[in-house]
Write a protein that holds these residues in place. Structure first.
Motif, PDB file in Angstrom:
ATOM      1  N   ARG A 112     -18.909 -14.507  40.957  1.00 51.44           N
ATOM      2  CA  ARG A 112     -19.227 -15.253  39.738  1.00 51.44           C
ATOM      3  C   ARG A 112     -18.831 -14.458  38.491  1.00 51.44           C
ATOM      4  O   ARG A 112     -18.877 -13.234  38.484  1.00 51.44           O
ATOM      5  CB  ARG A 112     -20.713 -15.583  39.709  1.00 51.44           C
ATOM      6  CG  ARG A 112     -21.081 -16.739  40.634  1.00 51.44           C
ATOM      7  CD  ARG A 112     -22.546 -16.826  40.865  1.00 51.44           C
ATOM      8  NE  ARG A 112     -23.303 -17.239  39.696  1.00 51.44           N
ATOM      9  CZ  ARG A 112     -23.592 -18.497  39.393  1.00 51.44           C
ATOM     10  NH1 ARG A 112     -23.178 -19.466  40.159  1.00 51.44           N
ATOM     11  NH2 ARG A 112     -24.288 -18.796  38.320  1.00 51.44           N
ATOM     12  N   ASN A 113     -18.418 -15.181  37.480  1.00 52.57           N
ATOM     13  CA  ASN A 113     -18.054 -14.559  36.212  1.00 52.57           C
ATOM     14  C   ASN A 113     -19.003 -15.126  35.155  1.00 52.57           C
ATOM     15  O   ASN A 113     -19.038 -16.340  34.928  1.00 52.57           O
ATOM     16  CB  ASN A 113     -16.598 -14.886  35.874  1.00 52.57           C
ATOM     17  CG  ASN A 113     -16.177 -14.320  34.530  1.00 52.57           C
ATOM     18  OD1 ASN A 113     -16.719 -14.691  33.487  1.00 52.57           O
ATOM     19  ND2 ASN A 113     -15.221 -13.421  34.561  1.00 52.57           N
ATOM     20  N   LYS A 141     -19.124 -15.154  31.958  1.00 50.61           N
ATOM     21  CA  LYS A 141     -18.580 -15.928  30.827  1.00 50.61           C
ATOM     22  C   LYS A 141     -18.248 -17.351  31.259  1.00 50.61           C
ATOM     23  O   LYS A 141     -18.508 -18.314  30.536  1.00 50.61           O
ATOM     24  CB  LYS A 141     -17.315 -15.237  30.301  1.00 50.61           C
ATOM     25  CG  LYS A 141     -17.587 -13.933  29.569  1.00 50.61           C
ATOM     26  CD  LYS A 141     -16.276 -13.255  29.211  1.00 50.61           C
ATOM     27  CE  LYS A 141     -16.544 -11.919  28.537  1.00 50.61           C
ATOM     28  NZ  LYS A 141     -15.303 -11.161  28.307  1.00 50.61           N
ATOM     29  N   ILE A 142     -17.680 -17.469  32.449  1.00 48.99           N
ATOM     30  CA  ILE A 142     -17.328 -18.807  32.929  1.00 48.99           C
ATOM     31  C   ILE A 142     -18.574 -19.585  33.318  1.00 48.99           C
ATOM     32  O   ILE A 142     -18.688 -20.787  33.053  1.00 48.99           O
ATOM     33  CB  ILE A 142     -16.324 -18.690  34.091  1.00 48.99           C
ATOM     34  CG1 ILE A 142     -14.973 -18.258  33.501  1.00 48.99           C
ATOM     35  CG2 ILE A 142     -16.187 -20.003  34.860  1.00 48.99           C
ATOM     36  CD1 ILE A 142     -13.865 -18.099  34.483  1.00 48.99           C
ATOM     37  N   VAL A 143     -19.544 -18.900  33.894  1.00 46.19           N
ATOM     38  CA  VAL A 143     -20.809 -19.562  34.221  1.00 46.19           C
ATOM     39  C   VAL A 143     -21.452 -20.123  32.954  1.00 46.19           C
ATOM     40  O   VAL A 143     -21.893 -21.274  32.900  1.00 46.19           O
ATOM     41  CB  VAL A 143     -21.770 -18.573  34.925  1.00 46.19           C
ATOM     42  CG1 VAL A 143     -23.168 -19.171  35.028  1.00 46.19           C
ATOM     43  CG2 VAL A 143     -21.237 -18.221  36.312  1.00 46.19           C
ATOM     44  N   ALA A 153     -19.981 -20.853  30.155  1.00 45.92           N
ATOM     45  CA  ALA A 153     -19.171 -21.955  29.620  1.00 45.92           C
ATOM     46  C   ALA A 153     -19.473 -23.253  30.365  1.00 45.92           C
ATOM     47  O   ALA A 153     -19.704 -24.303  29.764  1.00 45.92           O
ATOM     48  CB  ALA A 153     -17.693 -21.606  29.717  1.00 45.92           C
ATOM     49  N   TYR A 154     -19.481 -23.169  31.702  1.00 46.45           N
ATOM     50  CA  TYR A 154     -19.741 -24.380  32.490  1.00 46.45           C
ATOM     51  C   TYR A 154     -21.176 -24.867  32.341  1.00 46.45           C
ATOM     52  O   TYR A 154     -21.449 -26.064  32.423  1.00 46.45           O
ATOM     53  CB  TYR A 154     -19.418 -24.127  33.967  1.00 46.45           C
ATOM     54  CG  TYR A 154     -18.016 -24.532  34.345  1.00 46.45           C
ATOM     55  CD1 TYR A 154     -17.653 -25.877  34.401  1.00 46.45           C
ATOM     56  CD2 TYR A 154     -17.059 -23.579  34.640  1.00 46.45           C
ATOM     57  CE1 TYR A 154     -16.373 -26.252  34.745  1.00 46.45           C
ATOM     58  CE2 TYR A 154     -15.769 -23.940  34.985  1.00 46.45           C
ATOM     59  CZ  TYR A 154     -15.431 -25.281  35.038  1.00 46.45           C
ATOM     60  OH  TYR A 154     -14.158 -25.662  35.371  1.00 46.45           O
TER      61      TYR A 154
END
Lengths: 370, 167
Positions: free
Chosen positions: A2-3, A5-7, A9-10
Motif C-alpha cells: 500500500r502507498n 499517498k494513493i490510499v 487520494a482514493y
C-alpha cells in the motif's frame, strides 16, 4: 504494497448514505419484474437469492445467443483505412477481406498470424477458443502503436504489416506470449493482439486455413460452438510464393536495403536540403521518449534518439530507403527500390524535437545496384 | 455447498446479499467512480454490478473470492458503460450536468491517477490501495503476471513526478 499517498487520494472518493441507498434501490430495480415481485413478497434478500438461483438453474433460459466477428482494416470510400468488424461466419466476406489485411510475423522458430476476433451475444458466462493445430499467442499493443493506428491515412496502410513487429522491437509490441491451444475470453482484453502461431515444420500443409473452435458457455450451463475458419491462402499466395519462399524473400530484401544505405550513406547525407522535396502531406511526427523519434511516409522511419548527432544549427539527419512487395511472382529479391527519404530532426532551444520528412528526387538517387 | 445463499464467509457463516452490499459497497463505488469520474454514472455502474450479483447468484468460496469477483465485475462493468457512453449520442449539456454533480475536490494525485489509461489505473488501485501483489492482480484481472508487471512499470513512470510532489 500500500502507498499512503494513493490510499489517501482514493479515500477521498466516498459515497454518503444517500448515494448508498440510491445504488441499492437501482440494483433492485434493474432486476426483471419477476424478481422484483419475489423481493416484495420476501422478507429477506436471502429468499430473493434462492428465487434467482432457482430460476437460473431450473428454468431453461431463452434468448441465449453467440457470435464471433473479426476486425479487419478495410479501405473506405474516402480512401482512408478504417477498422471494421466482419462476420467470420460469412465465409465469402472473410476470404475477400480478412486475408488481405492479415498481419504475420515470424522469428527463427515460429510463425504468427493475427486472428483478431471479437465475440458477443446474450447470457454468455465465458467463451473458449481452441485449435487442434498450432497455438494461440498474444502481444500487448504499445501506446505508440495505437497512436500510429489512429493517425493512419490512405498512404500508410502498408505500414500495418510492419508495425506489428515482434519482440525484437519493444517500440511496437511486447514479446509474444504463447498461451497454448486454448484461450478464454477472460484472457483476452483491450490492447491485446491475438495471434495463431505454429512452428515452421510442416507449416505449408496447414497454412491455408486456420480452424478455430469457439465455444460459449451460457449462464444456464448450455453451450454453443461455432467453427471459425480463417482463410490464409492469399497471405503467401498473393505474392506467388510459398511461405518459406516469402521468408527468404524478406530476408534478402532487408539485407539488400541495409547494404544499399550503407554503401550510399555519404552521398545522401551530403545532398543540400534545398535540393530535397519537403513532403507536405502525410508527415507525422511521433515522439516516444526516451528511445525513438519516428516519422512515416510512406513507410515508417525510426530514428534512435541516442544516435542523433546535431550540428551547430540543431539539425540531425538520417536517410531511409523504402520498397514494396514485388509485382510479379519473383521469389528472389530483384532490387526494386521505390524511393529514398531523408529525415531531418530539428532541436530547438528547449530541447524539443521536430521532424521533417524529405523525398530525394529520382535524379539524385544512387543506382539501385548494390 | 447446499446453502443457497450468495456467499459464505471464511468461518462458514452464510452471507446475504444485503450483508455483501454493506461490506463491499464502498469498494465497488470507489472503483466505479475512478472509471466514470462522475457521481451519476458511478451510481449506475455500481448498481449494475450489484444487479449482476443478484441476477447470477454467484456462490463465493471465500471473502477473498467475493472481493475479487466484485472488483473484476466492477472494472468490466465500467468498461462496458464507457463503451456505451462513447457510442451514445448524448448532448454536451448532459455531460455538463454530470460534471456539476461531482461534490468533492480531486487532489492532483487523484486526478492524475484517474486520468491514467484503464490498464494502468487498475494495477495502481489494486496494488497501492488494495495491497494485492502483482501475482494476485494477475489472477483478479485474468492477465499474465508479466503483463501486470509491465503495466506497473508504465504506470509508475506516469505517476513519478506527481507522487514525489504530492504533500
Amino acid at each position: 504494497m500500500r502507498n499512503e499517498k494513493i490510499v489517501k487520494a482514493y479515500d477521498s472518493i466516498h459515497a454518503g448514505d444517500e448515494i448508498k441507498r440510491r445504488v441499492f434501490e437501482k440494483a433492485m430495480r434493474k432486476q426483471p419484474k419477476k424478481y422484483l415481485s419475489v423481493r416484495t413478497f420476501a422478507a429477506t434478500a436471502a429468499v430473493l437469492v434462492l428465487a434467482v438461483l432457482g430460476y437460473t438453474l431450473l428454468t431453461p433460459q431463452s434468448g441465449n445467443s453467440f457470435f464471433v466477428r473479426a476486425y479487419a482494416l478495410i479501405e473506405q470510400a474516402d480512401g482512408t483505412i478504417g477498422l471494421h468488424e466482419v462476420d467470420v461466419i460469412d465465409r465469402s466476406r472473410v476470404k475477400e477481406q480478412i486475408s488481405i489485411w492479415q498481419i504475420s510475423e515470424h522469428d527463427d522458430e515460429r510463425f504468427f498470424i493475427s486472428v483478431g476476433l471479437r465475440h458477443g451475444g446474450k447470457n454468455i458466462e465465458s467463451v473458449e477458443f481452441s485449435v487442434d493445430e498450432g497455438f494461440f499467442a498474444t502481444q500487448l499493443i504499445s501506446d505508440f502503436n495505437k497512436e500510429a493506428f489512429s493517425s493512419f491515412n490512405n498512404k500508410t496502410f502498408r505500414v500495418a504489416g510492419s508495425i506489428h513487429t515482434g519482440s525484437h522491437n519493444p517500440l511496437f509490441c511486447t514479446d509474444f506470449v504463447v498461451v497454448g491451444n486454448t484461450i478464454t475470453s477472460e484472457q483476452l482484453y483491450d490492447d491485446l493482439l491475438l495471434f495463431w502461431g505454429t512452428y515452421h515444420n510442416g507449416l505449408q500443409n496447414i497454412l491455408d486455413y486456420i480452424v478455430i473452435r469457439a465455444t460459449a458457455t451460457f449462464y444456464n450451463g448450455e453451450t454453443e460452438t461455432l467453427m471459425v475458419t480463417i482463410d490464409n491462402s492469399r497471405l503467401a499466395r498473393a505474392l506467388g510464393m510459398s511461405l518459406d519462399e516469402l521468408m527468404e524473400y524478406e530476408r534478402q530484401r532487408s539485407a539488400y536495403l541495409s547494404a544499399y544505405l550503407l554503401e550510399h550513406h555519404d552521398h545522401y547525407m551530403s545532398i543540400p536540403l534545398e535540393y530535397l522535396e519537403l513532403v507536405g502531406e502525410g508527415i507525422s511526427h511521433f515522439t516516444y521518449d526516451p528511445v525513438y523519434n519516428a516519422l512515416y511516409w510512406p513507410g515508417v522511419g525510426l530514428v534512435q534518439k541516442e544516435l542523433l548527432e546535431f550540428d551547430e544549427n540543431g539539425l540531425a539527419r538520417h536517410s531511409f530507403v523504402y520498397s514494396g512487395e514485388p509485382d510479379s511472382n519473383e521469389s528472389m529479391w530483384t532490387g526494386v527500390i521505390w524511393g529514398v527519404s531523408a529525415v531531418v530532426i530539428e532541436r530547438d532551444a528547449n530541447g524539443e524535437l521536430t521532424g521533417r520528412l524529405y523525398r530525394v528526387p529520382d535524379e539524385l538517387r544512387a543506382s539501385s545496384a548494390p | 455447498m447446499n446453502n443457497p445463499t450468495l456467499a459464505c464467509a471464511e468461518d462458514g457463516t452464510p452471507q446475504t446479499f444485503e450483508e455483501i452490499y454493506e461490506r463491499q459497497f464502498a469498494m465497488v463505488y470507489r472503483v466505479c467512480f475512478s472509471y466514470m469520474k462522475n457521481t451519476a454514472d458511478a451510481e449506475d455502474a455500481a448498481a449494475d454490478v450489484f444487479a449482476k450479483l443478484l441476477k447470477h447468484g454467484v456462490l463465493f468460496k471465500s471473502a477473498e473470492h467475493e472481493k475479487a469477483w466484485l472488483l473484476r465485475t466492477a472494472i468490466n462493468q465500467c468498461k462496458d458503460h464507457l463503451k456505451r457512453l462513447w457510442r451514445s449520442s448524448a448532448s454536451i449539456d448532459d455531460y455538463k450536468n454530470l460534471e456539476s454533480a461531482n461534490t468533492f475536490r480531486e487532489s492532483e494525485l487523484l486526478k492524475t491517477v484517474l486520468d491514467l489509461p484503464e490498464r494502468y489505473k487498475d494495477v495502481i488501485y489494486l496494488y497501492y490501495y488494495e495491497g494485492y501483489s502483482t501475482k494476485e492482480i494477475a489472477q483478479i484481472l485474468k492477465k499474465p503476471p508479466s503483463t501486470i508487471r509491465y503495466h506497473m512499470r508504465e504506470a509508475r513512470n506516469h505517476l513519478k513526478g506527481v507522487l514525489e510532489n504530492e504533500e
